[in-house]
Motif scaffolding. Structure first.
Motif, PDB file in Angstrom:
ATOM      1  N   LEU A 165       6.430  -8.589   6.011  1.00  0.00           N
ATOM      2  CA  LEU A 165       6.981  -7.885   4.854  1.00  0.00           C
ATOM      3  C   LEU A 165       7.597  -6.548   5.252  1.00  0.00           C
ATOM      4  O   LEU A 165       8.638  -6.140   4.710  1.00  0.00           O
ATOM      5  CB  LEU A 165       5.893  -7.683   3.800  1.00  0.00           C
ATOM      6  CG  LEU A 165       5.400  -8.956   3.106  1.00  0.00           C
ATOM      7  CD1 LEU A 165       4.200  -8.646   2.218  1.00  0.00           C
ATOM      8  CD2 LEU A 165       6.511  -9.614   2.281  1.00  0.00           C
ATOM      9  N   SER A 166       6.988  -5.861   6.201  1.00  0.00           N
ATOM     10  CA  SER A 166       7.561  -4.600   6.675  1.00  0.00           C
ATOM     11  C   SER A 166       8.890  -4.820   7.391  1.00  0.00           C
ATOM     12  O   SER A 166       9.848  -4.053   7.212  1.00  0.00           O
ATOM     13  CB  SER A 166       6.573  -3.893   7.605  1.00  0.00           C
ATOM     14  OG  SER A 166       5.492  -3.359   6.886  1.00  0.00           O
ATOM     15  N   LYS A 167       8.960  -5.873   8.199  1.00  0.00           N
ATOM     16  CA  LYS A 167      10.226  -6.190   8.874  1.00  0.00           C
ATOM     17  C   LYS A 167      11.309  -6.550   7.867  1.00  0.00           C
ATOM     18  O   LYS A 167      12.475  -6.136   8.014  1.00  0.00           O
ATOM     19  CB  LYS A 167      10.016  -7.339   9.859  1.00  0.00           C
ATOM     20  CG  LYS A 167       9.213  -6.975  11.090  1.00  0.00           C
ATOM     21  CD  LYS A 167       8.958  -8.180  11.976  1.00  0.00           C
ATOM     22  CE  LYS A 167      10.238  -8.709  12.605  1.00  0.00           C
ATOM     23  NZ  LYS A 167       9.955  -9.824  13.559  1.00  0.00           N
ATOM     24  N   LEU A 168      10.946  -7.292   6.843  1.00  0.00           N
ATOM     25  CA  LEU A 168      11.911  -7.640   5.802  1.00  0.00           C
ATOM     26  C   LEU A 168      12.365  -6.399   5.043  1.00  0.00           C
ATOM     27  O   LEU A 168      13.554  -6.245   4.728  1.00  0.00           O
ATOM     28  CB  LEU A 168      11.299  -8.651   4.838  1.00  0.00           C
ATOM     29  CG  LEU A 168      11.059 -10.056   5.392  1.00  0.00           C
ATOM     30  CD1 LEU A 168      10.191 -10.858   4.437  1.00  0.00           C
ATOM     31  CD2 LEU A 168      12.384 -10.783   5.644  1.00  0.00           C
ATOM     32  N   ALA A 169      11.420  -5.506   4.738  1.00  0.00           N
ATOM     33  CA  ALA A 169      11.770  -4.274   4.026  1.00  0.00           C
ATOM     34  C   ALA A 169      12.740  -3.434   4.842  1.00  0.00           C
ATOM     35  O   ALA A 169      13.707  -2.871   4.304  1.00  0.00           O
ATOM     36  CB  ALA A 169      10.509  -3.480   3.705  1.00  0.00           C
ATOM     37  N   VAL A 184      -0.674  -3.113  -4.392  1.00  0.00           N
ATOM     38  CA  VAL A 184      -1.447  -1.996  -3.849  1.00  0.00           C
ATOM     39  C   VAL A 184      -1.659  -2.196  -2.350  1.00  0.00           C
ATOM     40  O   VAL A 184      -1.493  -1.269  -1.541  1.00  0.00           O
ATOM     41  CB  VAL A 184      -2.796  -1.876  -4.579  1.00  0.00           C
ATOM     42  CG1 VAL A 184      -3.618  -0.733  -3.992  1.00  0.00           C
ATOM     43  CG2 VAL A 184      -2.587  -1.675  -6.072  1.00  0.00           C
ATOM     44  N   THR A 185      -2.010  -3.414  -1.955  1.00  0.00           N
ATOM     45  CA  THR A 185      -2.180  -3.735  -0.537  1.00  0.00           C
ATOM     46  C   THR A 185      -0.903  -3.468   0.236  1.00  0.00           C
ATOM     47  O   THR A 185      -0.918  -2.864   1.321  1.00  0.00           O
ATOM     48  CB  THR A 185      -2.588  -5.210  -0.377  1.00  0.00           C
ATOM     49  OG1 THR A 185      -3.827  -5.434  -1.046  1.00  0.00           O
ATOM     50  CG2 THR A 185      -2.726  -5.588   1.086  1.00  0.00           C
ATOM     51  N   MET A 186       0.215  -3.913  -0.305  1.00  0.00           N
ATOM     52  CA  MET A 186       1.488  -3.779   0.398  1.00  0.00           C
ATOM     53  C   MET A 186       1.910  -2.329   0.536  1.00  0.00           C
ATOM     54  O   MET A 186       2.240  -1.862   1.632  1.00  0.00           O
ATOM     55  CB  MET A 186       2.568  -4.579  -0.345  1.00  0.00           C
ATOM     56  CG  MET A 186       2.317  -6.075  -0.384  1.00  0.00           C
ATOM     57  SD  MET A 186       3.579  -6.907  -1.392  1.00  0.00           S
ATOM     58  CE  MET A 186       2.798  -8.503  -1.644  1.00  0.00           C
ATOM     59  N   ASP A 190       2.740   0.051   3.754  1.00  0.00           N
ATOM     60  CA  ASP A 190       4.130   0.436   4.016  1.00  0.00           C
ATOM     61  C   ASP A 190       4.794   0.689   2.668  1.00  0.00           C
ATOM     62  O   ASP A 190       5.079  -0.261   1.926  1.00  0.00           O
ATOM     63  CB  ASP A 190       4.849  -0.685   4.775  1.00  0.00           C
ATOM     64  CG  ASP A 190       6.279  -0.311   5.156  1.00  0.00           C
ATOM     65  OD1 ASP A 190       6.782   0.723   4.675  1.00  0.00           O
ATOM     66  OD2 ASP A 190       6.899  -1.082   5.916  1.00  0.00           O
ATOM     67  N   ASP A 191       5.049   1.960   2.357  1.00  0.00           N
ATOM     68  CA  ASP A 191       5.632   2.260   1.045  1.00  0.00           C
ATOM     69  C   ASP A 191       7.090   1.853   0.936  1.00  0.00           C
ATOM     70  O   ASP A 191       7.700   1.976  -0.135  1.00  0.00           O
ATOM     71  CB  ASP A 191       5.434   3.735   0.677  1.00  0.00           C
ATOM     72  CG  ASP A 191       6.076   4.693   1.677  1.00  0.00           C
ATOM     73  OD1 ASP A 191       6.844   4.245   2.554  1.00  0.00           O
ATOM     74  OD2 ASP A 191       5.799   5.909   1.586  1.00  0.00           O
TER      75      ASP A 191
END
Length: 354
Positions: A165-169, A184-186, A190-191
């Motif tokens: 998810l961080s790489k996609l963001a 909340v977990t996400m 990584d905001d």
């Protein structure tokens, strides 16, 4: 049984993928806070028509019991397929590419949508232990087209992969649609992850005539030892120009009520994506994971015209052999007099177009 430190760490990492038993600091992470409802008691979520997760004692009985019959998987089971998707699919078509396990790329209405994206080497809170991939993702990450939306069903490590998810963001900044609490977990990790959390039965417009509704599913959620059911879990009904797609990333069967409800409330369904793996031993798994026979019954209950199988063949989370889900699926279809082509199990990299 000789219980060594290495065996204990391996057990912790492996069990964490689907049971939420990683390092204890995870239990201190922020969790969802909101008003009570018919499936939230003000502290934890629950399924009025489901079953609670197994106790830690039952986890230990399964993992460390002398009578455990865990089948060996090959070290590597490569798929002969690899997909290079187009940048967009325009018009009334839907293109589905199987990435592996429960991860899909769905292209429709000019949108690119990922389901439970996991490109990591392990489905685990640890980079050095836990269930490891037995085949490459069906789409190389560098070949992934611009992603508009990711749908993340719940918090178990084989479905909510923070590294991916961080790489996609960082690369695409997509919307991430997820049940309550998983945002909340996400964001705690990584905001930059643009997580949006919704409750069961909420419908979310994605654009270009495409929408998704979160629907109840017979499962549960956890990231740590003490945060069981502090975030919600869901299945998805995706409205597309080619019809509605029912996406079940993890679910037990129970009495089939959830599947009948979706068929009655959201039908007709063009396609159902149903899990067929991670089901042995049945005494432990039946309440939260379907076996292939259950999945065939779920297809009949929801009434979808076609089904695709997933949640098998990539990560060894439970005790059945790697080929067992597909063999059992064919047997269940034959017994139910359902043509095998109505419920198909793909390999990573294979594509279906509607």
């Amino acid at each position: 049984m000789n219980i060594t430190r290495r065996r204990v760490f391996g057990w912790l990492a492996g069990t964490a993928a689907i049971l939420g038993v990683p390092s204890l600091w995870m239990s201190q992470m922020k969790t969802y806070a909101g008003p009570p409802s018919d499936h939230f008691d003000g502290e934890r979520f629950f399924d009025p028509d489901g079953a609670p997760p197994k106790s830690l004692g039952e986890v230990l009985r399964w993992q460390l019991g002398r009578d455990r019959q865990r089948q060996a998987w090959p070290n590597w089971a490569s798929s002969p397929h690899a997909d290079t998707p187009p940048e967009r699919v325009i018009g009334d078509k839907v293109r589905l590419s199987f990435v592996g396990h429960a991860s899909w790329l769905i292209q429709t209405g000019g949108l690119n949508i990922l389901i439970d994206p996991v490109w990591s080497e392990r489905a685990s809170p640890f980079s050095w232990a836990g269930p490891k991939r037995h085949n490459d993702p069906g789409i190389a990450f560098d070949a992934v087209p611009p992603i508009d939306v990711a749908l993340v069903s719940h918090g178990h490590y084989d479905h909510l992969d923070l590294a991916t998810l961080s790489k996609l963001a960082a690369k695409f900044s997509p919307r991430v649609i997820t049940p309550l609490g998983n945002d909340v977990t996400m964001r705690s990790a990584d905001d930059a992850i643009k997580a949006e959390a919704f409750d069961w039965h909420q419908r979310v417009e994605l654009g270009n005539g495409v929408a998704v509704t979160l629907v109840p599913t017979r499962h549960w959620s956890a990231r740590g030892l003490f945060d069981r059911n502090r975030a919600l879990w869901a299945s998805f009904v995706l409205e597309t120009p080619a019809g509605r797609i029912y996406i079940v990333c993890d679910s037990g069967y129970g009495d089939g009520k959830h599947f009948r409800s979706v068929g009655e409330g959201h039908g007709p369904l063009r396609l159902a994506i149903l899990p067929i793996g991670a089901y042995e031993p049945r005494w432990f798994m039946r309440d939260q994971h379907m076996n292939p026979s259950d999945a065939v019954k779920a297809l009949g209950d929801c009434g979808a015209a076609q089904a695709l199988a997933h949640h098998h063949g990539t990560f060894q989370l439970t005790d059945e052999a790697i080929e067992a889900p597909i063999t059992a699926l064919h047997a269940a279809l034959d017994e139910a007099n359902i043509p095998r082509e109505r419920f198909v199990a793909l390999k990573p990299g294979q594509v279906v177009e509607l």
